[in-house]
Design an enzyme around this catalytic site. Structure first.
Site, mmCIF file in Angstrom:
data_model
loop_
_atom_site.group_PDB
_atom_site.id
_atom_site.type_symbol
_atom_site.label_atom_id
_atom_site.label_comp_id
_atom_site.label_asym_id
_atom_site.label_seq_id
_atom_site.Cartn_x
_atom_site.Cartn_y
_atom_site.Cartn_z
ATOM 1 N N ARG A 46 -29.434 56.440 57.817
ATOM 2 C CA ARG A 46 -30.221 57.483 58.466
ATOM 3 C C ARG A 46 -29.455 58.805 58.606
ATOM 4 O O ARG A 46 -30.020 59.871 58.479
ATOM 5 C CB ARG A 46 -30.639 56.995 59.852
ATOM 6 C CG ARG A 46 -32.118 57.090 60.049
ATOM 7 C CD ARG A 46 -32.534 56.505 61.350
ATOM 8 N NE ARG A 46 -31.625 55.452 61.814
ATOM 9 C CZ ARG A 46 -31.781 54.815 62.956
ATOM 10 N NH1 ARG A 46 -32.773 55.114 63.742
ATOM 11 N NH2 ARG A 46 -30.942 53.867 63.334
ATOM 12 N N LYS A 143 -27.385 37.404 57.291
ATOM 13 C CA LYS A 143 -27.911 36.710 58.443
ATOM 14 C C LYS A 143 -27.935 37.648 59.639
ATOM 15 O O LYS A 143 -27.165 38.612 59.635
ATOM 16 C CB LYS A 143 -27.103 35.460 58.730
ATOM 17 C CG LYS A 143 -25.732 35.718 59.368
ATOM 18 C CD LYS A 143 -25.089 34.448 59.781
ATOM 19 C CE LYS A 143 -25.313 34.132 61.226
ATOM 20 N NZ LYS A 143 -24.334 34.728 62.148
ATOM 21 N N HIS A 173 -21.640 33.953 54.870
ATOM 22 C CA HIS A 173 -20.288 34.295 54.405
ATOM 23 C C HIS A 173 -19.355 33.086 54.388
ATOM 24 O O HIS A 173 -18.328 33.106 53.729
ATOM 25 C CB HIS A 173 -19.695 35.479 55.176
ATOM 26 C CG HIS A 173 -19.142 35.137 56.525
ATOM 27 N ND1 HIS A 173 -19.930 34.955 57.623
ATOM 28 C CD2 HIS A 173 -17.874 34.944 56.945
ATOM 29 C CE1 HIS A 173 -19.149 34.671 58.663
ATOM 30 N NE2 HIS A 173 -17.894 34.657 58.282
ATOM 31 N N LYS A 177 -15.948 31.620 51.585
ATOM 32 C CA LYS A 177 -14.563 31.302 51.947
ATOM 33 C C LYS A 177 -13.990 30.354 50.898
ATOM 34 O O LYS A 177 -14.631 29.376 50.524
ATOM 35 C CB LYS A 177 -14.511 30.641 53.335
ATOM 36 C CG LYS A 177 -14.838 31.607 54.467
ATOM 37 C CD LYS A 177 -14.712 30.902 55.810
ATOM 38 C CE LYS A 177 -15.256 31.767 56.923
ATOM 39 N NZ LYS A 177 -14.300 32.706 57.490
ATOM 40 N N GLU A 211 -13.549 29.174 67.967
ATOM 41 C CA GLU A 211 -13.143 30.578 67.966
ATOM 42 C C GLU A 211 -12.504 30.931 69.301
ATOM 43 O O GLU A 211 -12.857 30.337 70.332
ATOM 44 C CB GLU A 211 -14.351 31.494 67.760
ATOM 45 C CG GLU A 211 -15.038 31.300 66.428
ATOM 46 C CD GLU A 211 -16.160 32.314 66.253
ATOM 47 O OE1 GLU A 211 -15.888 33.356 65.642
ATOM 48 O OE2 GLU A 211 -17.276 32.085 66.726
ATOM 49 N N ASP A 230 -26.662 31.302 65.921
ATOM 50 C CA ASP A 230 -25.623 32.159 65.353
ATOM 51 C C ASP A 230 -24.697 31.394 64.406
ATOM 52 O O ASP A 230 -24.213 31.952 63.426
ATOM 53 C CB ASP A 230 -24.797 32.780 66.498
ATOM 54 C CG ASP A 230 -23.753 33.776 66.009
ATOM 55 O OD1 ASP A 230 -24.142 34.717 65.305
ATOM 56 O OD2 ASP A 230 -22.560 33.594 66.331
ATOM 57 N N HIS A 235 -23.818 28.471 59.332
ATOM 58 C CA HIS A 235 -22.476 28.110 58.857
ATOM 59 C C HIS A 235 -22.191 26.600 58.956
ATOM 60 O O HIS A 235 -21.734 25.981 58.003
ATOM 61 C CB HIS A 235 -21.393 28.876 59.624
ATOM 62 C CG HIS A 235 -21.579 30.365 59.632
ATOM 63 N ND1 HIS A 235 -22.064 31.066 58.560
ATOM 64 C CD2 HIS A 235 -21.328 31.294 60.585
ATOM 65 C CE1 HIS A 235 -22.099 32.359 58.852
ATOM 66 N NE2 HIS A 235 -21.666 32.523 60.079
ATOM 67 N N LYS A 326 -17.212 29.732 71.386
ATOM 68 C CA LYS A 326 -16.422 30.952 71.571
ATOM 69 C C LYS A 326 -15.441 30.724 72.718
ATOM 70 O O LYS A 326 -15.695 29.911 73.607
ATOM 71 C CB LYS A 326 -17.342 32.106 71.972
ATOM 72 C CG LYS A 326 -18.491 32.341 71.003
ATOM 73 C CD LYS A 326 -18.132 33.387 69.992
ATOM 74 C CE LYS A 326 -19.289 33.695 69.077
ATOM 75 N NZ LYS A 326 -18.862 33.953 67.719
HETATM 76 C C1 BG6 Z 1 -20.693 35.194 62.263
HETATM 77 C C2 BG6 Z 1 -21.165 34.994 63.668
HETATM 78 O O1 BG6 Z 1 -21.708 34.852 61.362
HETATM 79 O O2 BG6 Z 1 -19.558 34.367 62.038
HETATM 80 C C3 BG6 Z 1 -20.062 35.311 64.658
HETATM 81 O O3 BG6 Z 1 -22.281 35.850 63.918
HETATM 82 C C4 BG6 Z 1 -18.816 34.515 64.335
HETATM 83 O O4 BG6 Z 1 -20.483 35.031 65.990
HETATM 84 C C5 BG6 Z 1 -18.453 34.667 62.868
HETATM 85 O O5 BG6 Z 1 -17.771 34.967 65.156
HETATM 86 C C6 BG6 Z 1 -17.321 33.741 62.488
HETATM 87 O O6 BG6 Z 1 -16.862 34.055 61.207
HETATM 88 P P1 BG6 Z 1 -15.361 33.776 60.767
HETATM 89 O O7 BG6 Z 1 -15.337 34.185 59.329
HETATM 90 O O8 BG6 Z 1 -14.496 34.610 61.644
HETATM 91 O O9 BG6 Z 1 -15.132 32.315 60.977
#
Ligand code: BG6
Length: 478
Positions: A46, A143, A173, A177, A211, A230, A235, A326
């Site tokens: 934008r 996502k 993602h 990895k 995490e 999430d 994942h 988390k």
């Molecule tokens: C993201 C989530 O898709 O993946 C986050 O939205 C999370 O909440 C992250 O922290 C974790 O990714 P990675 O690559 O750090 O394990």
């Protein structure tokens, strides 16, 4: 090996993901010699700015998000010279004719929708309406792909109006990895594991994505989402699929995705007492989840642990324990395959259980470990002891191997190459939502409040109980 020339158009080109991941990833590929002559990267967003303003912004992003030792002044200049910028209105008409004039129809066009899902349909429709998308157009979406089954179906339908499934690249993602791809190499590139990879020899499997970060800064998004949407729906589900799927006949997109889809469709509904939800508490100066989320009554989970069953011959009665959260005690992701005990012991003084455990460390310190039982050295008779056969990939592969690329680098290059193997197909995403939706609805109907857990701990006490009830234990998070 350089890829074909391409135009990569990043909608949301001034956003956080572009600055943190997409542009640094592209820069690294250029520095590694993979960017062909004739590659172009066009930011579209934008904000009013010209190409030189965009280059300044990207230079700053690279200085912030690419470590100094990976930056090289010449490569940065070469990279910045590939960039262009178009101010655009995703919901209006402004900027679209300019974009149409800029992109080339005779090369691969990758349209990266690095924007919220509410704009996916608008972008797809305008690319079509302004006749911008050429025969080699691909779109890349991030996502969250929807919020539930219904919204995911609506998104799939809005993209399908203008693009075929083989043009749509849905990113998870985790699939980019290295260690996640390695799961397939370990399973299907070795004779050793696959014959034992079933309910007859495996007691259970644990998947942990722990995490240390909280949700500070993303509270508004996260509080509407929670760990289930999430992390688990995407994942962890992908990890579960790769560890549980049948061998695909070939390493090609549909062969792999067909097998993953079968796993998701074979998942049993999870019983309410097989799921534990948690929310982190404050620790010293560090805020609690509810403070981070800005809602003192939030019932969103920042942690979830669950016991899952896959109803098929291979996995009958073999539980998969999944957990993610988390603000836990360490950042550690691993998959542990816990084998059964030997059926009969010939040794008198076998101390405790001598189980083989194959653990695959996804991050950090990527590697594999196999616990093996051996004789304890010494003259004291036949005493058994379990020792690790440990392999850290970085050590094993040696210094000449290219550094582990970031997931995004690999995935963006796969888009350009036209390889969808590491991207989710529409039916896969829908099947994952179809499985998670009833669990989330169940919590809402029952008005369930997550258990609090201490920040810096291994998660809520109830999650430990989930295992103890089955006479099993979580592996330590360290
Ligand atoms: C993201 C989530 O898709 O993946 C986050 O939205 C999370 O909440 C992250 O922290 C974790 O990714 P990675 O690559 O750090 O394990």
């Amino acid at each position: 090996i350089p890829v074909e020339p391409f135009d990569l158009i990043i909608f949301g080109g001034t956003g956080d993901l572009a600055k943190r991941k997409i542009l640094p990833g592209l820069y690294r590929r250029l520095a590694a010699g993979q960017m062909p002559d004739g590659a172009r990267v066009i930011g579209a967003a934008r904000g009013e700015m010209d190409a030189s303003g965009y280059r300044d912004m990207v230079r700053e992003a690279l200085e912030t998000f690419v470590p100094e030792e990976d930056r090289d002044a010449d490569s940065i200049d070469t990279f910045l010279a590939l960039l262009d910028y178009v101010p655009i209105d995703a919901k209006g008409e402004a900027g679209w004719p300019e974009l149409a004039a800029l992109v080339r129809k005779d090369v691969v066009q990758a349209y990266y929708f690095s924007v919220g899902p509410s704009l996916f349909g608008d972008l797809a429709a305008r690319l079509h309406k302004h006749e911008i998308a050429g025969p080699q157009a691909r779109i890349v979406v991030e996502k969250p792909f929807g919020h539930d089954l219904e919204s995911a179906k609506a998104l799939n339908a809005s993209l399908a109006e203008h693009f075929n499934e083989d043009q749509i690249y849905r990113i998870d993602h985790y699939l980019g990895k290295e260690t996640v791809q390695n799961l397939m190499a370990v399973r299907f590139g070795n004779m050793l594991f696959e014959p034992l990879w079933n309910a007859q020899y495996i007691d259970h499997i644990q998947i942990t994505v722990a995490e240390t970060v909280g949700v500070g800064g993303r509270g508004a998004y996260y509080d509407k989402s929670g760990a289930m949407r999430d992390m688990v729906q995407n994942h962890l589900m992908q990890l579960l699929c790769l560890i549980a799927m049948e061998p695909p006949s070939r390493f090609d997109p549909d062969a792999v995705r067909d097998e993953k889809l079968k796993v998701i469709r074979a998942l049993d509904p999870v019983l309410p007492h097989h799921i534990v939800r948690g929310q982190y508490d404050a620790l010293g100066e560090e805020p609690s989840y509810r403070e981070d989320a800005g809602d003192p009554k939030s019932r969103t989970e920042s942690y979830v642990a669950m016991k899952v069953h896959i109803s098929n011959w291979r996995w009958a009665n073999t539980p998969f324990y999944l957990r993610t959260g988390k603000r836990l005690k360490a950042r550690a992701s691993e998959i542990a395959v816990v084998f059964k005990e030997t059926p009969h012991s010939i040794f008198d003084n076998e101390a405790g259980s001598n189980r083989n455990v194959l653990s695959i460390r996804l991050q950090p310190n990527e590697g594999m470990n196999l616990d093996v039982t051996i004789k304890e050295p010494g003259p004291g008779g036949m005493r058994l002891v379990t020792v690790p056969l440990d392999m850290t990939f970085a050590d094993a592969l040696g210094p000449d191997v290219e550094e582990v690329p970031d997931a995004y680098e690999r995935l963006i290059m796969d888009v350009i190459r036209g390889n969808q193997t590491l991207f989710m197909r529409g039916d896969e995403v829908e099947a994952a939502w179809a499985w998670t939706d009833p669990l989330i609805e169940g919590w809402q109907q029952r008005g369930e409040v997550p258990k609090t857990y201490d920040a810096g701990s291994a998660g809520p006490e109830d999650a430990m109980m989930l295992m103890h009830r089955d006479h099993r234990r979580w592996r330590e998070i360290k």
